[in-house]
Write a protein that holds these residues in place. Sequence first.
Motif, mmCIF file in Angstrom:
data_model
loop_
_atom_site.group_PDB
_atom_site.id
_atom_site.type_symbol
_atom_site.label_atom_id
_atom_site.label_comp_id
_atom_site.label_asym_id
_atom_site.label_seq_id
_atom_site.Cartn_x
_atom_site.Cartn_y
_atom_site.Cartn_z
ATOM 1 N N TYR A 217 0.837 -1.203 0.000
ATOM 2 C CA TYR A 217 0.000 0.000 0.000
ATOM 3 C C TYR A 217 0.875 1.258 0.000
ATOM 4 C CZ TYR A 217 -3.403 -3.498 1.468
ATOM 5 O OH TYR A 217 -4.198 -4.616 1.537
ATOM 6 N N ARG B 299 -6.557 3.105 6.231
ATOM 7 C CA ARG B 299 -5.939 1.780 6.241
ATOM 8 C C ARG B 299 -4.462 1.875 6.617
ATOM 9 N NH1 ARG B 299 -6.779 -1.712 1.011
ATOM 10 N NH2 ARG B 299 -5.979 0.203 0.059
ATOM 11 N N GLU C 228 -0.228 4.923 -0.313
ATOM 12 C CA GLU C 228 -1.023 5.505 0.756
ATOM 13 C C GLU C 228 -0.150 6.177 1.812
ATOM 14 O OE1 GLU C 228 -3.898 2.741 2.297
ATOM 15 O OE2 GLU C 228 -4.387 1.953 0.304
#
Length: 275
Positions: A40, A242, A43
């Motif tokens: 990820y 997240r 992010e």
Amino acid sequence: MARIKKINFTKSVLTKNTGFIFLCIYIGFILVFSGLFTLYSDEFYHTTIKYENSVQDTYKYIKDEIELSIKKNFIDINNGQTAYLDDEQGWILDINDLYVTDFNADGRNLNISLVVYLFNKGTSATGWIQTNDKFQLHSYGGSLKSNSEIHTFYFRLINETPTNLTDLGYSKIELDRIFTIKENKVCSIKLPMEVSRKLKIFVDSLNGLPYGLKGTYKRMLYLSMVTITTLGYGDIVPITNRARLLVGLESVLGIIIIGLFISSIFNKLSNNARE
């Protein structure tokens, strides 16, 4: 009976090596979370990425490729390395005397700074043109997210040409002749798709999102190490819920594992003292 002995032996080994086991778990968490952070990576926002060598190397690569593309285009237009840049057929450019000194870009625009050295065939005078922040080539067509093999930027000249040729009594240089492509008769530059792709990566990196830049796993491994130890320097920060959850979870687990590790060490020292 043998099974009981085996169980007791296993318990004994685990008891004596509890500290080592917790240390392995600790390192395992670092590796696991670094993998998750890499998965990820888009992010996370990077505040200092623009200072990394990989970004500077990408900048140099793109600048050199832009210069090479301009020169290839010029040779294709003029069927050679030289051409006149004015209607009076006076000032000649040898494309080998053109240099890209800087560039900057955003999601749609590519601005280029140049130095161009010229020679006047009639007077044998020499001169140069240097663009600056007030004079740029500005893309107003296309996007960096092109899927073709060649990405064409279409330009307009923003300001008049700043040049020292005025002092020589001549300043009617038409720089658009450097960039005009045969098939569309407008100022253009064609970049290979690989260069365009790296240009987008470079722009994203300057905006703090270098997920297309090499070295992503190493940066995420570093983030995992400073997160689990709760140092948190703040040079890489989560920007989604997240990512924040993952960072927070690793911090909590790091504190717990360190606590258990220290506790196991004290317990072992206490047991040794009793014996």
